[in-house]
Design an enzyme around this catalytic site. Structure first.
Site, short mmCIF file in Angstrom:
data_model
loop_
_atom_site.label_atom_id
_atom_site.label_comp_id
_atom_site.label_asym_id
_atom_site.label_seq_id
_atom_site.Cartn_x
_atom_site.Cartn_y
_atom_site.Cartn_z
N LYS A 54 0.82 -1.21 0.00
CA LYS A 54 0.00 0.00 0.00
C LYS A 54 0.85 1.26 0.00
CE LYS A 54 -4.23 -1.94 1.68
NZ LYS A 54 -5.09 -2.20 2.81
N LYS A 66 -5.11 -9.41 -7.09
CA LYS A 66 -6.43 -9.67 -6.54
C LYS A 66 -7.38 -8.47 -6.77
CE LYS A 66 -6.16 -7.81 -1.97
NZ LYS A 66 -6.79 -7.72 -0.71
N LYS A 91 -10.49 -3.12 -3.45
CA LYS A 91 -11.29 -1.91 -3.49
C LYS A 91 -10.43 -0.66 -3.63
CE LYS A 91 -12.22 -2.83 1.32
NZ LYS A 91 -13.32 -3.32 2.11
#
Ligand code: TYM
Length: 367
Positions: free
Chosen positions: A119, A228, A231
């Site tokens: 992230k 994957k 969101k």
């Protein structure tokens, strides 16, 4: 003797997508129904985890509500006393235990967490200028001011979420495996130092065995099927949200990335896009009450040569799934949800505080 606990949560930011729904929500709702005679089922909304990365705070309250409605539309029986549905932020012991655990967690340990690395890397790639990327000092300054400490140490809060309720089983996707391992490590470390404070969750391999196919499922992004479905994907083109218009979702499937081999086959390595669509198709069929396995779907379509035709089948059934799901969502009983949240939060505060007090006593804050 109290019953063993199964616990899981899905974050409340943005919309929930079919990866979360089929990978986490539906398996836990099914399991809650099947296993609540033998287990306590803790299904919580990790709302404090929602802003480890920047979000629109004016929408947070609604997305928390929406999470609870989605569980309900997925079939969660609100009248079952062994099932607890609660908001993390309504149980202050989560933050309190997280702080204590923080002080027994190594900086290096957190630095190795792949979710943090992924992230923060995403942030660096998307937000940093050429100048910052080539100037190491500037790069660090930007990271230090923009990547939050919350993102860095949220696995500690996650450990607190699990340990407060002595959960033995934690069904999560494999992106969360490392956090589960950390939870076991910190629990064992505290137990060694202070005596038996925590129930250590079962080893991940044992959890896989327990949950069978329910765990470790990874629906992939439609545009980039090697990663994957997530969101935090910026464009939203590769992600099907539960709130998507059925026709918009249809379009996303029709433009999903495939390959140049020209023949439907289940081959995760060489045909990740097609394999992902075969999995999605199986899941929406199962959701429609059909008794089909992935193997059956694979054998039905293997060898089909026109990807467009295959995609249309998947797109039609995904659109139908969304229309049905959205109708169920519109029909949920808001008052029943409110009552359930309030009664679970009352009960879970008692359970969580008991664990917290034990820990506070062990570290010398209480007698
Ligand atoms: P979160 O909100 O990112 O994801 C919720 C759950 O959905 C799973 N998942 C997927 N499963 C299959 N396919 C996908 N494409 C996919 N994307 C996500 C995740 O593995 C997860 O199980 N830190 C957690 C939330 C959390 C939690 C906890 C979970 C906080 N405290 C305690 C369990 C126990 C998270 O960010 O999940």
């Amino acid at each position: 003797m109290s019953k063993p606990v199964i616990l899981t949560g899905v974050r409340a930011n943005n919309d929930i997508h079919i990866g979360n729904y089929f990978g986490a929500i539906l398996p836990i709702v099914d399991m809650a129904k099947r296993r609540s005679a033998d287990f306590d089922i803790n299904l919580f909304i990790p709302d404090l985890h929602s802003f480890t990365t920047p979000i629109d705070h004016s929408k947070l309250y609604d997305s928390i509500r929406s999470n609870a409605r989605i569980y309900t539309a997925a079939g969660l029986p609100l009248d079952n006393q062994a099932i607890h549905l609660y908001r993390q932020s309504r149980i202050p012991a989560h933050s309190e235990l997280a702080w204590i655990l923080d002080c027994f967690t190594g900086f290096g340990e957190m630095s190795r967490m792949t979710q943090f690395k992924d992230k923060s890397r995403k942030f660096i790639d998307s937000k940093m200028s050429e100048d910052e990327l080539t100037n190491e000092q500037k790069a660090w300054d930007t990271i230090h001011t923009n990547v939050s400490v919350g993102l860095f140490n949220y696995p500690v809060l996650m450990a607190a979420d699990i340990l407060l309720y002595s959960a033995s089983y934690v069904p999560v996707g494999d992106d969360q495996t490392q956090h589960l391992e950390f939870t076991r490590d910190i629990a064992e470390r505290m137990n060694r130092k202070f005596g038996d404070l925590f129930v250590v969750p079962k080893p991940v391999a044992q959890q896989h065995q327990f949950f069978g196919n329910d765990q470790g499922l990874r629906i992939k992004d439609l545009v980039n099927p090697t990663k994957k479905m997530s969101k935090s994907d910026d464009s939203g083109k590769g992600v099907i949200f539960l709130g998507d218009e059925p026709q918009a979702a249809h379009k996303k499937i029709m433009s999903a990335t495939t390959d140049s081999l020209g023949k439907v086959q289940y081959d995760r390595e060489n045909q990740p896009g097609i394999s992902n669509l075969l999995e999605i198709l199986t899941l929406v069929r199962q959701d429609a009450g059909k008794d089909v396995s992935l193997e059956q779907t694979i054998s039905q379509y293997t060898g089909m040569e026109r990807y467009g035709d295959f995609k249309r089948i998947v797109a039609d059934e995904v659109a139908e799934f969304l229309a049905n799901f959205q109708a169920r969502l519109a029909a949920v009983d808001e008052q029943a949800i409110e009552d359930k949240l309030e009664s679970s939060e009352r009960d879970m505060n008692l359970v969580a505080n008991e664990t917290l007090h034990r820990v506070q006593t062990a570290v010398g804050l209480r007698r």
